[in-house]
Design a protein around this motif. Structure first.
Motif, PDB file in Angstrom:
ATOM      1  N   ALA A 549      11.719  10.467  -0.275  1.00 22.68           N
ATOM      2  CA  ALA A 549      12.094   9.188  -0.891  1.00 22.68           C
ATOM      3  C   ALA A 549      11.213   8.036  -0.417  1.00 22.68           C
ATOM      4  O   ALA A 549      11.690   6.965  -0.032  1.00 22.68           O
ATOM      5  CB  ALA A 549      13.570   8.875  -0.625  1.00 22.68           C
ATOM      6  N   VAL A 550       9.892   8.250  -0.446  1.00 24.68           N
ATOM      7  CA  VAL A 550       8.976   7.179  -0.071  1.00 24.68           C
ATOM      8  C   VAL A 550       9.053   6.071  -1.120  1.00 24.68           C
ATOM      9  O   VAL A 550       9.015   6.325  -2.329  1.00 24.68           O
ATOM     10  CB  VAL A 550       7.535   7.702   0.039  1.00 24.68           C
ATOM     11  N   ARG A 551       9.145   4.846  -0.635  1.00 25.16           N
ATOM     12  CA  ARG A 551       9.352   3.714  -1.531  1.00 25.16           C
ATOM     13  C   ARG A 551       8.442   2.556  -1.122  1.00 25.16           C
ATOM     14  O   ARG A 551       8.294   2.260   0.063  1.00 25.16           O
ATOM     15  CB  ARG A 551      10.813   3.264  -1.469  1.00 25.16           C
ATOM     16  N   LEU A 567       6.127  -0.016   3.301  1.00 24.55           N
ATOM     17  CA  LEU A 567       6.609   1.300   2.879  1.00 24.55           C
ATOM     18  C   LEU A 567       7.876   1.659   3.631  1.00 24.55           C
ATOM     19  O   LEU A 567       8.008   1.363   4.825  1.00 24.55           O
ATOM     20  CB  LEU A 567       5.573   2.385   3.178  1.00 24.55           C
ATOM     21  N   THR A 568       8.802   2.329   2.968  1.00 32.45           N
ATOM     22  CA  THR A 568       9.966   2.923   3.623  1.00 32.45           C
ATOM     23  C   THR A 568      10.128   4.349   3.114  1.00 32.45           C
ATOM     24  O   THR A 568       9.597   4.727   2.065  1.00 32.45           O
ATOM     25  CB  THR A 568      11.254   2.132   3.347  1.00 32.45           C
ATOM     26  N   VAL A 581       0.407   7.541   7.896  1.00 29.54           N
ATOM     27  CA  VAL A 581       0.216   7.096   6.515  1.00 29.54           C
ATOM     28  C   VAL A 581      -1.274   7.191   6.186  1.00 29.54           C
ATOM     29  O   VAL A 581      -2.118   6.654   6.917  1.00 29.54           O
ATOM     30  CB  VAL A 581       0.723   5.653   6.322  1.00 29.54           C
ATOM     31  N   TYR A 582      -1.583   7.888   5.102  1.00 27.66           N
ATOM     32  CA  TYR A 582      -2.954   8.074   4.652  1.00 27.66           C
ATOM     33  C   TYR A 582      -3.117   7.570   3.226  1.00 27.66           C
ATOM     34  O   TYR A 582      -2.159   7.558   2.438  1.00 27.66           O
ATOM     35  CB  TYR A 582      -3.342   9.563   4.658  1.00 27.66           C
ATOM     36  N   ARG A 583      -4.338   7.217   2.901  1.00 25.78           N
ATOM     37  CA  ARG A 583      -4.728   7.026   1.500  1.00 25.78           C
ATOM     38  C   ARG A 583      -5.463   8.278   1.046  1.00 25.78           C
ATOM     39  O   ARG A 583      -6.375   8.760   1.735  1.00 25.78           O
ATOM     40  CB  ARG A 583      -5.653   5.822   1.354  1.00 25.78           C
ATOM     41  N   PHE A 602       4.493  -1.070   7.917  1.00 24.67           N
ATOM     42  CA  PHE A 602       3.679  -2.067   7.233  1.00 24.67           C
ATOM     43  C   PHE A 602       2.221  -1.628   7.310  1.00 24.67           C
ATOM     44  O   PHE A 602       1.655  -1.516   8.395  1.00 24.67           O
ATOM     45  CB  PHE A 602       3.853  -3.436   7.895  1.00 24.67           C
ATOM     46  N   VAL A 603       1.641  -1.348   6.149  1.00 25.94           N
ATOM     47  CA  VAL A 603       0.234  -0.969   6.065  1.00 25.94           C
ATOM     48  C   VAL A 603      -0.573  -2.253   5.933  1.00 25.94           C
ATOM     49  O   VAL A 603      -0.488  -2.933   4.916  1.00 25.94           O
ATOM     50  CB  VAL A 603      -0.027  -0.047   4.857  1.00 25.94           C
ATOM     51  N   PRO A 604      -1.369  -2.612   6.931  1.00 26.56           N
ATOM     52  CA  PRO A 604      -2.007  -3.928   6.899  1.00 26.56           C
ATOM     53  C   PRO A 604      -3.155  -4.075   5.920  1.00 26.56           C
ATOM     54  O   PRO A 604      -3.442  -5.179   5.471  1.00 26.56           O
ATOM     55  CB  PRO A 604      -2.496  -4.127   8.342  1.00 26.56           C
TER      56      PRO A 604
END
Length: 636
Positions: A549-551, A567-568, A581-583, A602-604
């Motif tokens: 449930a990534v949101r 992201l949560t 967390v990756y792109r 929080f992805v800066p």
């Protein structure tokens, strides 16, 4: 009364301001802070930063090493408090930042409690620790304490704030109730109460005493600062006396102001014992903000030779080692001298220098007490980020939530010949931002003591080593593990040159306690070896389920080519060590964007072009650094 200490406390905000980027109106979450009245209206369900401010790492159990490094140091006596300001009160990023320059606390083995120092009249008086500090401290078995700073009137303090702070509602203290709620939600361990506002009376002092009693009854740790007296006035005693005894009685510990004397500490210890309390519940304050290890300290008063320690020790602002440094390398040099001493070896602290290092007096503690134990020597900041030996982000960063347990002894090397030099290396990380590097030309075997442990081995326990020599041929590397007085030598064998992984079975020692891990480097020429991982875990660890449930909560444009993302997600069934967390890039490669043990991050910075869809992956990582499958979300 104007004091040097009051000036230093007020200066905490401006002193660090130049070290941090200016806060912007983006999605960046910050550590929480309040005045008493604003705290009363705090609700985690409406605070948009509350979810990002939760620590997730439980407090580890610590043990005294079976073979402590320093015969002069005492175990089980003085404790060490560290009062640290990581950033201005209103400028503490909740989950790290894209900057290698950070006070990456890493001598946790000598610290018992860390007070997250801050607070000012203009920003807020009640400051909750950010989760990165709490996560790192808890992984090392160190309690983290939030701070209450009720400042002197000369620096903006108001007696009405003190009255609001201790106000009652029937048999309750509403501000204390909120402080309890904050600590439990954020995941830290207690509160340091520093009341320096003048203008009080005996009734207010009694209210403050009752407030402390109420707060302590919640199970949180309460530390009182020596300022307010039983009359309600502010008068620093620099000792435990009849004037502040009533507050100490209702607190777990008291931090004594800096102007203590030898006789005052001796009398304080005697009074504590007469109350049925340990003298080590008193911390003799030492202000190192201005001069660090050049500060004059009455060491013999706190740590008399050939006698038990008199009291505990409290450092005000040991982050001097970072603030005074010229860069990362200089910070590590200064930090080593502060905690270990000028010789850089906790086993050898004999020196003509007055500052011999904390290792000279206080025995180190180890949090390596449960399986699995895995370290990548990640210090919690770096100039790049690697995963399994591959650099997946070229960006500088800091995030103490990702810090590993670092070596217990830095650095104790024994040899009958020329010694090698161990160091923490920022240029060739294996997993995270740093690795262990060993250089030199040993003329005889070198033993590098690394970790004190207290690990009960299971049926299928194994030791993992990841290393890189840069050469093909004999690695000249052995792992030495100790089981009390017995040791086992694990020969690493040949090297392929690049990163490689070796596993060694420890099953023949099932049920035994593994007490120490060292590395042995054999002679035979120049050594330039990197160690990327050491671990002890089971052969078949339990599989880890992915997050779900990534949101995407918010996307904010930071500049023409970069956006930030909140992201949560929902935790995996078994809590992982961390999430990464990756792109996912167009060529199917990945770029590391950050990590946290929390369920929100929080992805800066995400590079973007107009109208582009970006796929983000959240990957759960086990305690043994085994990844689960990714959970994905698309950001447009």
């Amino acid at each position: 009364m104007t004091t040097r200490r009051e000036f230093l406390v007020l200066g905490a905000t401006t002193a660090l301001a130049s070290l941090l980027p200016e806060a912007s109106a983006t999605a960046q979450p910050y550590a929480s802070y309040w005045h008493p009245q604003t705290l009363l209206s705090w609700d985690p369900s409406t605070d948009r930063d509350a979810r990002y401010n939760r620590a997730s790492v439980p407090l580890a159990r610590r043990a005294v090493p079976l073979r402590p490094a320093n015969a002069h140091a005492h175990a089980g006596e003085a404790r060490v408090q560290a009062l640290v300001a990581y950033a201005p009160t209103s400028g503490n990023p909740a989950q790290g930042a894209l900057d290698v320059n950070y006070y990456a606390t890493n001598y946790w083995q000598y610290i018992d409690e860390l007070v997250f120092w801050g607070g000012s009249a203009s920003e807020g008086l009640i400051l909750a620790p950010n989760p990165t500090v709490t996560d790192a401290a808890h992984r090392n078995g160190v309690r983290v304490i939030g701070n209450v700073f009720l400042p002197p009137v000369a620096y903006g303090g108001r007696i009405e704030w003190v009255r609001e702070f201790v106000q009652r509602s029937g048999n309750r203290f509403p501000v204390a109730d909120k402080m309890i709620e904050v600590a439990k939600h954020h995941g830290f361990d207690g509160w340091f109460v520093n009341q320096e506002t003048s203008g009080g009376d005996t009734a207010l002092a009694a209210q403050m005493r009752d407030f402390l009693t109420y707060l302590r009854a919640s199970g949180l740790r309460v530390i009182w600062y020596d300022a307010m007296t039983r009359s309600g006035s502010v008068s620093w005693q620099n000792a435990l006396t009849a004037q502040n005894q009533m507050f100490f009685e209702q607190s777990h510990e008291m931090f004594l102001n800096f102007w203590w004397s030898s006789g005052g500490l001796t009398n304080s210890a005697a009074l504590a014992r007469s109350m049925g309390r340990s003298p080590y519940d008193l911390a003799a304050g030492v202000d190192v903000e201005a001069n660090g290890y050049n500060t004059s300290v009455g060491w013999g008063s706190v740590f008399p030779e050939n006698k038990p320690h008199t009291t505990s020790l409290g450092f005000y602002r040991p982050e001097w080692t970072f603030k005074s440094s010229s860069g990362v390398a200089d910070f590590y040099t200064r930090d080593s001298r502060f905690w270990i001493g000028p010789n850089g070896d906790p086993a050898n602290t004999d020196s003509t220098a007055s500052w011999k290092g904390i290792a000279h007096y206080v025995t180190e503690l180890t949090p390596v007490t449960t399986l699995p134990f895995v370290t990548n020597f990640n210090t919690g900041h770096g100039r790049k980020f690697a995963v399994d030996g591959q650099v997946l982000s070229p960006s500088a960063w800091n995030n103490l939530s990702l810090q590993d347990v670092l070596p217990t002894w830095r650095w104790t090397v024994t040899s009958t010949g020329t010694k090698v030099t161990p160091s923490l290396d920022f240029d060739t990380p294996y997993d995270g931002g740093t690795s262990l590097r060993i250089t030199g030309t040993p003329s005889a075997a070198n033993d590098i003591r690394l970790y004190a442990t207290s690990l009960r081995l299971g049926h299928y326990s194994q030791l993992e080593l990841v290393f890189r020599t840069g050469l093909v041929g004999p690695s000249r590397l052995q792992v030495v593990v100790k089981y009390g007085t017995q040791q086992q030598i694990l020969d690493v064998g040949t090297s392929t040159g690049g990163w490689q992984r070796k596993l060694f079975s420890l099953s023949e020692f099932f049920g035994r306690e593994l007490t120490e891990i060292s590395l042995r480097v054999l002679p035979g020429g120049v050594v330039n070896t990197y160690v990327g991982r050491i671990g002890v875990h089971e052969t078949a660890p339990r599989p880890l389920a992915p997050a779900s449930a990534v949101r995407v909560e918010q996307v904010s444009q930071t500049n023409a080519s970069t956006a930030s993302v909140r992201l949560t997600w929902t935790h995996a069934v078994i809590r992982p060590r961390q999430y990464r967390v990756y792109r996912r890039n167009a060529d199917n490669s990945r770029t590391f964007l950050g990590g946290t043990p929390n369920d929100a991050y929080f992805v800066p910075a995400v590079a973007k072009t107009a109208g582009e869809s970006v796929t983000l992956e959240v990957v759960a990582i086990s305690e043994a650094f085994v990844p689960a499958g990714p959970a994905t979300v698309t950001v447009t």
